[in-house]
Design a protein around this motif. Structure first.
Motif, mmCIF file in Angstrom:
data_model
loop_
_atom_site.group_PDB
_atom_site.id
_atom_site.type_symbol
_atom_site.label_atom_id
_atom_site.label_comp_id
_atom_site.label_asym_id
_atom_site.label_seq_id
_atom_site.Cartn_x
_atom_site.Cartn_y
_atom_site.Cartn_z
ATOM 1 N N VAL B 225 59.825 26.409 -21.352
ATOM 2 C CA VAL B 225 59.083 27.016 -22.459
ATOM 3 C C VAL B 225 58.120 26.016 -23.081
ATOM 4 O O VAL B 225 56.947 26.295 -23.312
ATOM 5 N N LEU B 226 58.654 24.819 -23.310
ATOM 6 C CA LEU B 226 57.862 23.794 -23.986
ATOM 7 C C LEU B 226 56.641 23.410 -23.159
ATOM 8 O O LEU B 226 55.520 23.337 -23.672
ATOM 9 N N ALA B 229 54.080 26.380 -23.024
ATOM 10 C CA ALA B 229 53.365 26.590 -24.284
ATOM 11 C C ALA B 229 52.414 25.431 -24.575
ATOM 12 O O ALA B 229 51.345 25.615 -25.146
ATOM 13 N N ASP B 233 47.950 25.327 -24.475
ATOM 14 C CA ASP B 233 47.173 24.838 -25.610
ATOM 15 C C ASP B 233 46.421 23.556 -25.319
ATOM 16 O O ASP B 233 45.702 23.054 -26.176
ATOM 17 N N PHE B 235 43.898 20.644 -24.366
ATOM 18 C CA PHE B 235 42.441 20.630 -24.423
ATOM 19 C C PHE B 235 41.854 19.392 -23.755
ATOM 20 O O PHE B 235 40.981 19.485 -22.893
ATOM 21 N N SER B 251 40.888 26.863 -24.579
ATOM 22 C CA SER B 251 40.690 25.813 -25.580
ATOM 23 C C SER B 251 39.300 25.191 -25.447
ATOM 24 O O SER B 251 38.626 24.923 -26.445
ATOM 25 N N LEU B 274 47.483 32.752 -28.367
ATOM 26 C CA LEU B 274 48.510 32.567 -29.387
ATOM 27 C C LEU B 274 49.673 33.523 -29.153
ATOM 28 O O LEU B 274 50.850 33.146 -29.213
ATOM 29 N N SER B 277 51.751 32.373 -26.230
ATOM 30 C CA SER B 277 52.599 31.239 -26.604
ATOM 31 C C SER B 277 53.794 31.720 -27.407
ATOM 32 O O SER B 277 54.935 31.358 -27.130
ATOM 33 N N VAL B 281 57.805 31.632 -26.544
ATOM 34 C CA VAL B 281 58.776 30.913 -27.376
ATOM 35 C C VAL B 281 59.893 31.838 -27.840
ATOM 36 O O VAL B 281 61.073 31.474 -27.794
ATOM 37 N N LEU B 308 62.727 19.578 -29.086
ATOM 38 C CA LEU B 308 61.341 19.164 -29.133
ATOM 39 C C LEU B 308 61.246 17.687 -29.462
ATOM 40 O O LEU B 308 60.213 17.119 -29.409
#
Lengths: 318, 308
Positions: B225-226, B229, B233, B235, B251, B274, B277, B281, B308
């Motif tokens: 998942v981490l 996600a 995101d 960039f 991005s 979004l 993501s 999660v 995390l």
């Protein structure tokens, strides 16, 4: 008869092992470790090829030659043949009389330090409240605190670009006509704070959640007031978490150029990240970009090593 | 990340409280109001701007600042400039998810194997490799991105700018997440289960497959998942290693057009990412709860967060 009396000497007892020799020891080692070697090797090779070697390539380009006609860099692999022309050039423009890189570096320092301090001022109370007082709302609160992690950095900056435009909601709420998005240091600093605060809250929360409230009760029982308890018990106990959290936010900020590009787009607020970004794609200036990369690497090496060391001490790495 | 004791008492539930301002002030265990105030203020400040941006993606007009009515114009109704019909936006969205999926598929097995190997193989080489892995975790992303760009443009045999280079770079940058998470989990599991399995006749591989891997499942899942996600995101790395417009994810699209008078279609595009993501999660949290059911101790969201 005499032969039977000869004591069994230690070397004889050891004989089978020394017979096995180097080959035997290697065999035993392989038998014990082969599985873990097979598991670890792909990752080791990957890191070597795509992390260690790329960093070395930066050196070969910074200290390498530039093709006189095409202005493309010619990497020099042998450290003995390295020349420092690109590096000297950059240093001349930092410290020399025509030092137009100097202000940007100084600005980076000021922006990163003030943004980190502001981040800490916001993140510490939030993390403290969540760890200690949130009670049964803790799960929900944590989920809300993690949320910015899953929202792309660009999306969050876009949100602020929308709000701060000339006809944006902020100006309309204030009945003002302020041009927020052209070279205002305060907007860039607040943008950095907004972008990086979540990265500070989580490590702080993890650290603050770790120590038992009993020590705080003990301090209060022994007569310390609220502030005294905070200053002499809470703060020292949370110092490792604070340091880790500050490092985790400062390091990415050092390479940040996009916050600046989106919220200011003016050279009057450029940071070292912008210097890298502006030269890395220009033919003939790759050496300069590389030199800045090495400079930032040099500055961030100490904090990086410090972080890795403290992570190891926590037992994450043997 | 280790198992910790919950605080035995709530500090703010002491019975005999005196009434009034003076009583409140002298109550030694009151929850400080300013902490509450800062926390709520922070939540509003961090989430409201994004909520506003999401709301304006449903604007019927072209403005991103003046509300002109609700519509799905910028999602699919506009025949030219909506996310669905504008090829460049469409491509960016697809490319974002392609990168997310490819990177996750490579990173997680590589990282889990690396974590296991480095954890059990004692010696200079594995501990050095672990050190390098931790460095890759904290290095400023821009530096790694420039280094990889130089590698690809100046040396590069198999790597080409575009999807290959992007995935290679992302895997390098993300590798540390599964490694750190899985090693933390290995630390709490200990070696005894595995040794018991071997004592009972399992082969070393069998012990890993049938004992260790099921116990690592929650950690592996959090990593998936981490990484997904985070890649969606990303960039810095994807921008430097992209080849042309067709390999620019959302991005980069936002970065390129945010200051150039874009339409709410850009907000719509960002909103879709979004949403993806957040969905991953939430799904992650549900599955994580299920995987770690029956374990004593912390609530799932807390261990999830500490992962995390």
């Amino acid at each position: 008869v005499s032969a039977t009396l000869t004591p069994v000497s230690p070397p004889q007892a050891d004989k089978p092992r020394s017979d096995a020799g180097v080959g035997g020891r290697i065999f035993a080692w392989v038998k014990r470790n082969w599985l873990w070697v097979v598991f670890a090797l792909p990752g080791i090779v990957w890191l070597l090829l795509l992390f260690v070697i790329p960093l070395y390539v930066v050196f070969t380009i910074v200290f390498g030659q530039i093709d006189p006609i095409f202005r493309t860099p010619l990497p020099v692999w042998n450290p003995i043949e390295w020349n420092t022309v690109a590096f000297d050039d950059v240093f001349k423009h930092i410290f020399g009389s025509d030092g137009y890189f100097g202000p940007a570096l100084l600005r980076t320092l000021i922006f990163v330090v003030s943004a980190s301090v502001l981040c800490l001022v916001i993140a510490y109370p939030v993390a403290y409240f969540t760890a200690r007082y949130a009670g049964r709302h803790r799960g929900l609160l944590l989920a809300a605190l993690i949320a910015p992690f899953w929202i792309s950095y660009m999306m969050r900056m876009l949100a602020w670009v929308n709000l701060l435009q000339n006809d944006g909601l902020i100006n309309r709420a204030l009945h003002a006509n302020v041009d927020w998005l052209s070279g205002r240091p305060i907007v860039v600093i607040l943008g950095l704070v907004y972008g990086y605060v979540p990265y500070m809250i989580l490590p702080l929360y993890a650290g603050l959640d770790r120590f038992s409230p009993n020590v705080l009760e003990a301090a209060r029982d022994l007569g310390a007031g609220r502030l005294e308890t905070f200053r002499r018990v809470t703060l020292p106990l949370s110092m490792p978490a604070i340091i880790a959290a500050v490092l985790l936010t400062c390091l990415p900020m050092l390479g940040d150029y996009f916050t600046n590009d989106l919220l200011s787009a003016s050279p009057s607020t450029s940071m070292v990240g912008n210097l890298i970004n502006n030269s890395v794609l220009v033919p003939g200036q790759t050496g300069q970009a590389g030199a800045f990369v090495l400079l930032v690497l040099l500055v961030s090496l100490a904090p990086m090593l410090f972080y890795v060391r403290s992570a190891r001490r926590e037992g994450l790495a043997s | 990340m280790t198992v910790l004791q919950r605080p035995p008492v709530e500090l703010n539930t002491v019975p005999h409280r005196r009434r009034g301002m003076r009583g409140w002030w002298e109550d030694p265990w009151r929850a400080p109001r300013f902490l509450q105030f800062i926390t709520i203020g922070y939540l509003l400040w961090s989430l409201l701007p994004v909520v506003v941006a999401v709301i304006f993606s449903f604007n019927a007009g072209k403005s991103r600042t003046v509300w002109q009515g609700f519509s799905f114009r910028w999602y699919w109704e506009d025949p030219v400039r909506s996310v669905w019909h504008d090829d460049t936006l469409h491509t960016a969205l697809v490319h974002t998810f392609v990168l997310g999926i490819l990177t996750t598929i490579i990173t997680v097995p590589l990282g889990v194997a690396f974590a296991l190997g480095v954890d059990r193989w004692h010696g200079r080489l594995p501990s050095g490799a672990n050190f390098v892995m931790l460095l890759s975790f904290v290095i400023p992303e821009t530096l790694l991105a420039v280094a990889l760009l130089f590698l690809v443009t100046e040396v590069s045999q198999p790597l080409e700018l575009g999807t290959t280079a992007q995935v290679a770079g992302l895997v390098t940058f993300q590798l540390s997440y599964p490694v750190v998470i899985v090693r933390a989990r290995l630390l709490t599991i200990g070696k005894q289960y595995e040794e018991a399995a071997v004592d009972l006749g399992a082969s070393p591989i069998g012990a890993i497959r049938r004992v260790l891997l099921p116990m690592l499942a929650p950690a592996i899942f959090v990593s998936i998942v981490l990484v997904f996600a985070d890649v969606v995101d990303d960039f810095v790395i994807v921008r430097y290693l992209s080849s042309d417009g067709s390999t620019e994810p959302v991005s980069v699209k936002i970065y390129n057009t945010a200051r150039a008078a874009p339409t709410p279609a850009l907000n719509a595009l960002a909103t879709l990412v979004l949403l993806a993501s957040l969905l991953s999660v939430v799904l992650g949290l549900v599955v994580f709860r299920w995987l770690s059911r029956g374990e004593r101790g912390r609530s799932s969201i807390e261990s999830f967060a500490e992962g995390l």
